[in-house]
Design a protein around this motif. Structure first.
Motif, mmCIF file in Angstrom:
data_model
loop_
_atom_site.group_PDB
_atom_site.id
_atom_site.type_symbol
_atom_site.label_atom_id
_atom_site.label_comp_id
_atom_site.label_asym_id
_atom_site.label_seq_id
_atom_site.Cartn_x
_atom_site.Cartn_y
_atom_site.Cartn_z
ATOM 1 N N PHE A 213 0.829 -1.199 0.000
ATOM 2 C CA PHE A 213 0.000 0.000 0.000
ATOM 3 C C PHE A 213 0.859 1.243 0.000
ATOM 4 O O PHE A 213 1.860 1.315 0.707
ATOM 5 C CB PHE A 213 -0.885 0.044 1.252
ATOM 6 N N LEU A 214 0.455 2.211 -0.806
ATOM 7 C CA LEU A 214 0.995 3.552 -0.645
ATOM 8 C C LEU A 214 -0.137 4.345 -0.033
ATOM 9 O O LEU A 214 -1.174 4.572 -0.658
ATOM 10 C CB LEU A 214 1.407 4.152 -1.991
ATOM 11 N N PHE A 215 0.056 4.720 1.199
ATOM 12 C CA PHE A 215 -1.030 5.243 2.008
ATOM 13 C C PHE A 215 -0.862 6.749 2.164
ATOM 14 O O PHE A 215 -0.003 7.211 2.916
ATOM 15 C CB PHE A 215 -0.973 4.538 3.369
ATOM 16 N N ILE A 216 -1.645 7.499 1.411
ATOM 17 C CA ILE A 216 -1.498 8.947 1.437
ATOM 18 C C ILE A 216 -2.442 9.524 2.474
ATOM 19 O O ILE A 216 -3.655 9.283 2.416
ATOM 20 C CB ILE A 216 -1.817 9.546 0.047
ATOM 21 N N THR A 217 -1.932 10.260 3.419
ATOM 22 C CA THR A 217 -2.808 10.801 4.451
ATOM 23 C C THR A 217 -2.172 12.027 5.102
ATOM 24 O O THR A 217 -0.955 12.205 5.069
ATOM 25 C CB THR A 217 -3.100 9.746 5.539
ATOM 26 N N HIS A 218 -3.033 12.879 5.653
ATOM 27 C CA HIS A 218 -2.460 13.948 6.477
ATOM 28 C C HIS A 218 -2.719 13.637 7.938
ATOM 29 O O HIS A 218 -2.367 14.402 8.820
ATOM 30 C CB HIS A 218 -3.049 15.306 6.076
ATOM 31 N N ASN A 219 -3.343 12.503 8.180
ATOM 32 C CA ASN A 219 -3.712 12.113 9.533
ATOM 33 C C ASN A 219 -2.602 11.249 10.139
ATOM 34 O O ASN A 219 -2.436 10.085 9.809
ATOM 35 C CB ASN A 219 -5.027 11.332 9.466
#
Lengths: 335, 299
Positions: A213-219
């Protein structure tokens, strides 16, 4: 060899009118400036940063949705381009993409069974359509995998909730059994209990199928919970990459430090000064020097190189926290 | 895991799924009085036109000099005209002409406009620019003058009429389709299809066309009154349907000549034009309420 390897990726978009350009304004925006990351098979890499740092663009570039102005993306050894040839099509099978807004990512006039199996239909081609029956059966299997009952197959997107729509997009991303899934803010807009369910689901999928997974988040809390490694982006550059544990316990880049501080209650927040600079007129030297609490002269002049601080811990800073001596050493060497 | 249990649909949302969206849309369309009346009138018009040969009590072009200028009676529901033709029969056959021209004219305009619109919306920029400039030029032509010019060249006939209507209305459909395509192609679901590797043709067929149908149906219903008006207008001017064939326009022209002596001729020809125009306009508005998510009733 890592499953996904991104090397010195540059993405520029043309901007401004012809008149702006005549007045001498830069004719393009550099959204990604020399980004390098690698994702191993079965790994989850978190991509964090403020809005506008280029997280989403990086994800899109890997999915072949952004123009590449420089650098290279390789998936399992094959180069990704935005050119639509045969190789591009085979690559598509190996990458699943989940958009930020799950409802917008579903055609309002398409039943969920068709939406979920769309990758299969695309792969089969217009001349060899898959029968509706087969598609519905496959859709029901995929729905079951993401924990939805099969009566969702006949629904339209407006007949499901945000969390359910998110699961549907997960099912669609998994339809081709990809090796890599790019998840752009998968928890955005979901309340906490649904967020938890979704993250558990993604974890379960990864454990079962060994998907990266490439997990894009600002959290950051989410990133901490699900990722193995985290890459921090600032203004189109990766400023720090580290195993999740190391990054949260021992951030080396002042930007990472500020991000973590902003998110941990109790501690006095070391606020960053001002706003992120414009992508059009990028700061000289280190991009972060305009807001950095520990910036010195060299930061304004020279862009810091990527430095290895430990096992797969890389940082782009002249004065990484806890390793301030590095700079002194280098100066001594130079002298 | 614990995920599956609470995902089951609540029972009350299950039932309506069996109904097709079309059935639901139809229900909503006729749920307002205007929509229901408009639909009923349009249905009557269409039935009358289709079954005109069965319904019409007389031959619409049969001359009967003995019963000229007769007012409405049980034998002749709408009376007779200056050469004794039954006006009710002529109205029915006129509806046939009006609807035929509307149907073929708008269908041809729609096909042409939609095709060019999709090409302009998805194709390279220069094709878009050329098509936009061309269609704007066509739109700037005064329709009646243009029609008169074409009729002057090709001679008056129903085919000329349909051709003129198709050509002059296509830019309207082009504009709507092109703008919609420009919006749709930036949506996430089209981008998602692109990421899957879908070709432009597939995107057009599976995503664009289904999302365009709604607005286009509304537009067609709204345009039909205009087409009926053009057909009647040209026929009235003697440039459309040629006597002795029945058309609301040629009948109006007869009525106009004898308006002092026998006003019922003009009324018999004018009323259907008004009724059809109003009915199709209301139908269009009812359809717009069904298809436009912003109309407040939700889908």
């Amino acid at each position: 060899m890592p499953l996904l390897e991104v090397k010195d990726l540059v993405v520029r978009y043309p901007s401004g009118t012809i008149f702006d350009r005549l007045k001498g304004a830069p004719g393009e925006v550099t959204v990604l400036d020399g980004v390098s990351i690698a994702v191993e098979a079965g790994e989850t890499l978190g991509l964090v940063g403020e809005s506008g740092s280029g997280k989403t663009t990086l994800g899109r570039a890997i999915a072949g949705l952004a123009p590449l102005s420089g650098g290279k993306i390789a998936l399992a050894g094959d180069t990704v381009t935005s050119r639509r040839d045969r190789a591009w099509k085979t690559l598509r099978r190996n990458v699943g993409f989940m958009f930020q807004d799950p409802v917008a990512a579903l055609d309002p006039r398409m039943r969920l069974s068709s939406a979920i199996t769309e990758p299969l239909a695309v792969d089969a081609g217009l001349l060899h359509p898959i029968s509706g029956r087969k598609r519905r059966r496959r859709a029901r299997e995929l729905l079951a995998e993401v924990g939805l009952t099969s009566d969702f197959a006949d629904r339209f997107p407006h007949q499901v909730s945000g969390g359910q729509a998110r699961r549907v997009t997960v099912a669609r991303a998994l339809a081709m059994r990809p090796k890599l899934v790019i998840a752009d803010e998968p928890t955005a807009g979901l309340d906490l209990s649904v967020q938890g369910e979704l993250l558990n689901l993604l974890n379960a999928i990864q454990a079962a199928d060994d998907i990266s997974f490439l997990f894009i988040t600002h959290n950051l809390a989410v990133a901490r919970h699900v990722t193995h490694r985290v890459a921090v982006m600032y203004l189109g550059r990766i400023v720090e990459t580290a195993p999740t544990k190391t990054l949260f316990s021992d951030p080396a880049h002042p930007y990472t430090h500020a991000l973590l501080n902003a998110h941990s209650p109790g501690k006095p927040a070391t606020r960053l000064k001002g706003e992120a600079p414009s992508l059009k007129i990028r700061p000289t030297g280190c991009e972060f020097h305009t807001r950095c609490p520990i910036a010195r002269d060299i930061c304004r002049r020279e862009a810091p190189p990527a430095r290895e601080l430990g096992a797969s811990h890389t940082v782009r800073c002249h004065f990484p926290r806890g390793h301030e001596d590095l700079h002194v050493e280098r100066e001594a060497k130079a002298a | 895991m614990a995920i599956a249990e609470d995902r089951a649909a609540p029972p009350e949302t299950r039932r309506p799924l069996a109904e097709s969206p079309f059935a639901k849309g139809f229900q909503r369309m006729v749920s307002s009085p205007q929509g229901a009346i408009a639909f009923a009138v349009v249905a009557l018009l269409v039935l009358g036109a289709v079954f005109a040969p069965l319904i019409a009590p007389y031959d619409p072009i049969a001359i009967a000099p003995r019963i000229r200028f007769e007012g409405p009676s049980w034998a002749h529901l709408l009376g007779t005209d200056q050469i004794g033709r039954d006006l009710f029969s002529r109205v029915l056959y006129g509806a046939r002409v009006a609807l035929k021209v509307s149907l073929f004219g708008t269908t041809a305009a729609l096909s042409l406009g939609a095709m060019l619109g999709i090409i302009a919306g998805l194709g390279p920029r220069w094709i878009d620019s050329v098509l936009v400039i061309f269609c704007d030029s066509v739109r700037s032509l005064p329709m009646i003058l243009f029609a008169l010019a074409v009729v002057a060249i090709y001679g008056p006939s129903m085919n000329t009429l349909i051709g003129v209507i198709a050509f002059s209305m296509a830019p309207g459909y082009f504009r709507v389709v092109r703008n919609q395509v420009l919006v749709l192609r930036e949506t996430d679901f089209v981008t998602a299809a692109n990421a899957m590797g879908a070709s432009r043709l597939r995107v057009a067929l599976t995503h664009l066309v289904p999302n365009l149908i709604g607005p286009l149906i509304v537009l067609i219903a709204m345009d039909i009154p205009a087409v009926i008006g053009i057909e009647s207008g040209l026929s009235f001017l003697g440039q459309g349907i040629q006597p002795p064939d029945a058309s609301w326009g040629t009948m109006l022209s007869d009525g106009y000549s004898y308006i002092r002596k026998a006003p019922h001729i003009a009324v018999a020809a004018g009323l259907p034009v008004i009724v059809a125009t109003v009915a199709f306009t209301f139908l269009g508005e009812a359809l717009r309420d069904v298809f436009d998510p912003k109309s407040g009733k939700g889908r």
